[in-house]
Structures are given as C-alpha cells and as structure tokens.
Write a protein that holds these residues in place. Structure first.
Motif, mmCIF file in Angstrom:
data_model
loop_
_atom_site.group_PDB
_atom_site.id
_atom_site.type_symbol
_atom_site.label_atom_id
_atom_site.label_comp_id
_atom_site.label_asym_id
_atom_site.label_seq_id
_atom_site.Cartn_x
_atom_site.Cartn_y
_atom_site.Cartn_z
ATOM 1 N N THR A 1 0.834 -1.196 0.000
ATOM 2 C CA THR A 1 0.000 0.000 0.000
ATOM 3 C C THR A 1 0.867 1.244 0.000
ATOM 4 O OG1 THR A 1 -1.810 1.153 1.143
ATOM 5 C CG2 THR A 1 -0.133 0.160 2.530
ATOM 6 N N ALA A 2 0.318 2.333 -0.515
ATOM 7 C CA ALA A 2 0.954 3.639 -0.346
ATOM 8 C C ALA A 2 0.750 4.080 1.100
ATOM 9 C CB ALA A 2 0.339 4.660 -1.296
ATOM 10 N N ILE A 3 1.752 4.715 1.667
ATOM 11 C CA ILE A 3 1.670 5.242 3.026
ATOM 12 C C ILE A 3 1.151 6.672 2.936
ATOM 13 C CG2 ILE A 3 3.071 6.011 4.989
ATOM 14 C CD1 ILE A 3 4.782 3.472 4.542
ATOM 15 N N GLY A 4 0.154 6.969 3.734
ATOM 16 C CA GLY A 4 -0.613 8.195 3.573
ATOM 17 C C GLY A 4 0.067 9.469 4.023
ATOM 18 N N SER A 5 -0.688 10.562 3.892
ATOM 19 C CA SER A 5 -0.142 11.900 4.056
ATOM 20 C C SER A 5 0.293 12.217 5.478
ATOM 21 C CB SER A 5 -1.172 12.932 3.591
ATOM 22 O OG SER A 5 -2.382 12.786 4.286
ATOM 23 N N VAL A 6 -0.424 11.713 6.472
ATOM 24 C CA VAL A 6 -0.097 12.068 7.853
ATOM 25 C C VAL A 6 1.305 11.582 8.215
ATOM 26 C CG1 VAL A 6 -0.744 11.755 10.271
ATOM 27 C CG2 VAL A 6 -2.504 12.149 8.553
ATOM 28 N N ILE A 7 1.664 10.376 7.779
ATOM 29 C CA ILE A 7 2.995 9.846 8.048
ATOM 30 C C ILE A 7 3.976 10.294 6.970
ATOM 31 C CG2 ILE A 7 4.336 7.732 8.422
ATOM 32 C CD1 ILE A 7 2.127 8.546 10.547
ATOM 33 N N GLY A 8 3.512 10.417 5.719
ATOM 34 C CA GLY A 8 4.361 10.894 4.642
ATOM 35 C C GLY A 8 4.935 12.272 4.922
ATOM 36 N N THR A 9 4.198 13.092 5.671
ATOM 37 C CA THR A 9 4.689 14.406 6.082
ATOM 38 C C THR A 9 6.009 14.287 6.833
ATOM 39 O OG1 THR A 9 2.484 15.373 6.220
ATOM 40 C CG2 THR A 9 4.183 16.406 7.560
ATOM 41 N N HIS A 10 6.120 13.273 7.669
ATOM 42 C CA HIS A 10 7.279 13.161 8.565
ATOM 43 C C HIS A 10 8.454 12.412 7.957
ATOM 44 C CE1 HIS A 10 4.946 15.002 11.686
ATOM 45 N NE2 HIS A 10 4.027 14.061 11.627
ATOM 46 N N VAL A 11 8.206 11.520 6.993
ATOM 47 C CA VAL A 11 9.321 10.747 6.428
ATOM 48 C C VAL A 11 9.655 11.161 5.004
ATOM 49 C CG1 VAL A 11 8.877 8.773 7.916
ATOM 50 C CG2 VAL A 11 7.880 8.816 5.616
ATOM 51 N N GLY A 12 8.733 11.875 4.319
ATOM 52 C CA GLY A 12 8.995 12.300 2.958
ATOM 53 C C GLY A 12 8.885 11.163 1.965
ATOM 54 N N PRO A 13 9.060 11.470 0.668
ATOM 55 C CA PRO A 13 8.991 10.431 -0.360
ATOM 56 C C PRO A 13 10.223 9.531 -0.328
ATOM 57 C CG PRO A 13 9.569 12.549 -1.323
ATOM 58 C CD PRO A 13 9.269 12.819 0.111
ATOM 59 N N GLY A 14 10.097 8.345 -0.934
ATOM 60 C CA GLY A 14 11.244 7.447 -1.073
ATOM 61 C C GLY A 14 11.458 6.487 0.076
ATOM 62 N N ALA A 15 10.507 6.401 1.010
ATOM 63 C CA ALA A 15 10.625 5.452 2.124
ATOM 64 C C ALA A 15 9.917 4.146 1.764
ATOM 65 C CB ALA A 15 10.007 6.034 3.386
ATOM 66 N N ILE A 16 10.437 3.039 2.285
ATOM 67 C CA ILE A 16 9.758 1.745 2.172
ATOM 68 C C ILE A 16 9.702 1.124 3.565
ATOM 69 C CG2 ILE A 16 10.393 1.336 -0.229
ATOM 70 C CD1 ILE A 16 12.647 -0.472 0.733
ATOM 71 N N ALA A 17 8.698 0.300 3.812
ATOM 72 C CA ALA A 17 8.505 -0.229 5.156
ATOM 73 C C ALA A 17 7.819 -1.582 5.124
ATOM 74 C CB ALA A 17 7.676 0.755 5.990
ATOM 75 N N ALA A 18 8.060 -2.367 6.163
ATOM 76 C CA ALA A 18 7.379 -3.648 6.357
ATOM 77 C C ALA A 18 6.755 -3.650 7.746
ATOM 78 C CB ALA A 18 8.373 -4.806 6.233
ATOM 79 N N ALA A 19 5.523 -4.140 7.846
ATOM 80 C CA ALA A 19 4.843 -4.285 9.137
ATOM 81 C C ALA A 19 4.337 -5.711 9.267
ATOM 82 C CB ALA A 19 3.687 -3.293 9.251
ATOM 83 N N PHE A 20 4.547 -6.290 10.446
ATOM 84 C CA PHE A 20 4.183 -7.694 10.646
ATOM 85 C C PHE A 20 4.127 -7.990 12.138
ATOM 86 C CE2 PHE A 20 8.722 -7.150 10.269
ATOM 87 C CZ PHE A 20 9.254 -7.881 11.327
ATOM 88 N N PHE A 21 3.587 -9.142 12.467
ATOM 89 C CA PHE A 21 3.625 -9.651 13.831
ATOM 90 C C PHE A 21 4.828 -10.587 13.933
ATOM 91 C CE2 PHE A 21 -0.699 -8.421 13.078
ATOM 92 C CZ PHE A 21 -1.171 -7.956 14.300
ATOM 93 N N LYS A 22 5.678 -10.355 14.936
ATOM 94 C CA LYS A 22 6.844 -11.222 15.062
ATOM 95 C C LYS A 22 6.418 -12.596 15.582
ATOM 96 C CE LYS A 22 8.188 -9.595 19.679
ATOM 97 N NZ LYS A 22 9.258 -8.960 20.476
ATOM 98 N N LYS A 23 7.202 -13.590 15.240
ATOM 99 C CA LYS A 23 6.929 -14.946 15.698
ATOM 100 C C LYS A 23 7.060 -15.024 17.206
ATOM 101 C CE LYS A 23 8.330 -17.585 11.597
ATOM 102 N NZ LYS A 23 9.323 -18.528 11.066
ATOM 103 N N GLU A 24 6.207 -15.829 17.831
ATOM 104 C CA GLU A 24 6.314 -16.017 19.274
ATOM 105 C C GLU A 24 7.427 -16.991 19.580
ATOM 106 O OE1 GLU A 24 2.653 -16.232 21.587
ATOM 107 O OE2 GLU A 24 1.573 -16.215 19.699
ATOM 108 N N ASN A 25 8.099 -16.759 20.697
ATOM 109 C CA ASN A 25 9.153 -17.662 21.116
ATOM 110 C C ASN A 25 8.564 -19.005 21.502
ATOM 111 O OD1 ASN A 25 11.164 -15.705 20.858
ATOM 112 N ND2 ASN A 25 10.755 -14.901 22.899
ATOM 113 N N VAL A 26 9.201 -20.069 21.047
ATOM 114 C CA VAL A 26 8.702 -21.431 21.369
ATOM 115 C C VAL A 26 9.799 -22.204 22.070
ATOM 116 C CG1 VAL A 26 7.057 -21.511 19.493
ATOM 117 C CG2 VAL A 26 9.402 -22.220 19.047
#
Length: 280
Positions: A255-280
């Motif tokens: 997805t494109a990252i919207g204006s509220v956050i784009g204001t703070h990081v500017g163009p040209g950023a890439i990001a990943a969001a996920f849930f980390k694996k639980e320790n077993v």
C-alpha cells in the motif's frame, strides 16, 4: 455485528480499507486545510509535498469526527475503535471522549502508526469475521499489538528533522555519503536502528533487522508500504528480499503510506509491518 473503526493514519491494503469506517485527521499546507483521504489523496499530497516550500502539519481527529463515525454503527451492533499511538497524537483521547456518549463502543490505542496500525486493523477484521464479540476482540488486540514490528528505510531524514522528530545532528549524520537510515517504531516512538550506504545495503539492513526480531508470523497480517508517487523502490526491495517472504501462504499486500505519516518521512521510504513470531 462488530464494526471496526480507525483513524486516517491507518494504511492498509485497499480490500481491507473498504471494510473499515474511517475518522479523518486534518492536514494543513500553510493556510490551506485538507481532510485526509477525503479532500486530498495520496497522489495530490506527495505532489504538493515535493513542490511546496511549506512543510505540512496535521491536526488530530476531533471527538466530533469520531462521533460521526460512531453514529454509523447500527443499533444493536458494537464497534472496536483503533487509533494511532497516543504518544504521537491526541487522536486516541478524542476517540475516548466521543465514546462516552455511545454504548458498545470500545477504544484501543494501537501503540503504532501507518502500516503497523494497519495490520492490527486487519487482524481485528479477522477476529470480527470469526464471530468474536467486541470485548474479547479488544482483549486479543491488546495482547497482539505488543508483537507488531515496523521496520522502515527512509531516503532522507530531512523531513523528520523539519518535523522535530529527530535532532539536526542525527539528520546531518544521515545525509552524508548517501546514507539510508533504517527506522523502527518502538512503543509508539521512532527509533533509528542503523544506517546503510546506498539502497542495496539498506535493503540488506532491512532484512537483517526483520530477522533480528525473530522473523515474520505469516499466520497473521503482513503489509509492505511505500511513500511517494511510485512503488519502484518497494518492488526492488521485494525482489532483493524474496527469500524472506517465501514462507508467506498468500500474496503479499502492499500500500501507499498516507499523508499524515508521509509528512514526517517524505517520499522514497519503504517499510514492512508484521507480527513477530512467538518464542517457542
């Protein structure tokens, strides 16, 4: 039925966004005010950000904006409301104030932002689809949000410096030698994890930082995002890090990252969001 309500800082895949009720924040370019996602879209925003000498500012969603969204919840239904981290905005408090006048409205501070908050919203939809009632959804989200990771590479620290999110000294250090800072959001606040020289090393550092936290839980939502007018850098990252995402059982959402956050990081950023694996 349980409805899921978010504020407009949440970035999600389009198929997810269509199922959410959204309370918009307000964006200001000098004297001009825009309703995020309503009177300004991603393309318009980044065109103005690149061309404008004025750094835009944002205003939190008001209790009245949330009340308008809450009024759309049908009688007999309930709603779970997710907001941007309360450490970054007063939007959470606005939602809490508005919820006092409604029954069966439950507010959750995501402790995250943009696509990190987005994966929590997608999980909330999955829980609602499973038939889980609102109070139980809230309990589950409060536990699961602690496992969310956002790892991002920005093209420049200039916008974070302008917005007062980091010091001038940190921004200057990142500007020399084509350094690409890799960031995370920890407990609702931005932290610099490291800096790489050039995009290729930056992509490698992104992969390393994701592996450091224990890897990706592909049983839960995963989302990749980008800022600016094109996803070229994100596609390059996905190609370079193909092995990291090979375990995904479904096609990766972007997805494109919207204006509220784009204001703070500017163009040209890439990001990943996920849930980390639980320790077993």
């Amino acid at each position: 039925m349980v409805k899921i309500i978010v504020d407009s800082t949440f970035d999600t895949a389009s198929a997810v966004k269509e199922r959410l009720l959204v309370a918009p924040l307000t964006l200001h370019f000098g004297e001009e005010a825009y309703i995020d996602g309503v009177t300004i879209n991603h393309k318009m925003f980044y065109e103005k950000l690149i061309e404008s000498e004025v750094l835009p500012t944002t205003s939190q969603a008001t209790p009245a904006v949330f009340a308008e969204a809450f009024a759309k919840v049908a009688a007999g239904d309930s709603a779970v409301v997710l907001t941007v981290s309360s450490k970054l905005s007063g939007t959470y408090q606005s939602a809490v104030i508005a919820a006092q006048d409604f029954e069966n409205i439950y507010v959750v501070d995501s402790d995250s932002v943009t696509i990190g908050a987005g994966v929590l919203a997608e999980l909330a939809l999955r829980l609602a689809d499973s038939g889980m009632e609102a109070r139980k959804i809230v309990e589950t989200l409060e536990a699961e949000k602690k496992k969310i990771q956002i790892i991002a590479m920005v093209d420049t620290l200039e916008y974070l410096k302008k917005g007062g999110r980091i010091s001038k000294a940190v921004a200057f250090a990142g500007s020399i030698l084509n350094m690409k800072p890799v960031l995370s959001v920890v407990e609702g606040e931005i932290q610099v994890l490291g800096k790489a020289r050039g995009s290729k090393q930056g992509n490698n550092l992104l992969v390393t930082e994701i592996e450091k936290v224990g890897g990706v839980d592909f049983e839960k939502p995963v989302l990749l995002g980008y800022t600016g007018l094109t996803d070229t850098l994100l596609q390059k990252y996905m190609e370079d890090s193909r092995a990291l995402w090979a375990s995904s059982k479904t096609e990766l959402n972007t997805t494109a990252i919207g204006s509220v956050i784009g204001t703070h990081v500017g163009p040209g950023a890439i990001a990943a969001a996920f849930f980390k694996k639980e320790n077993v």
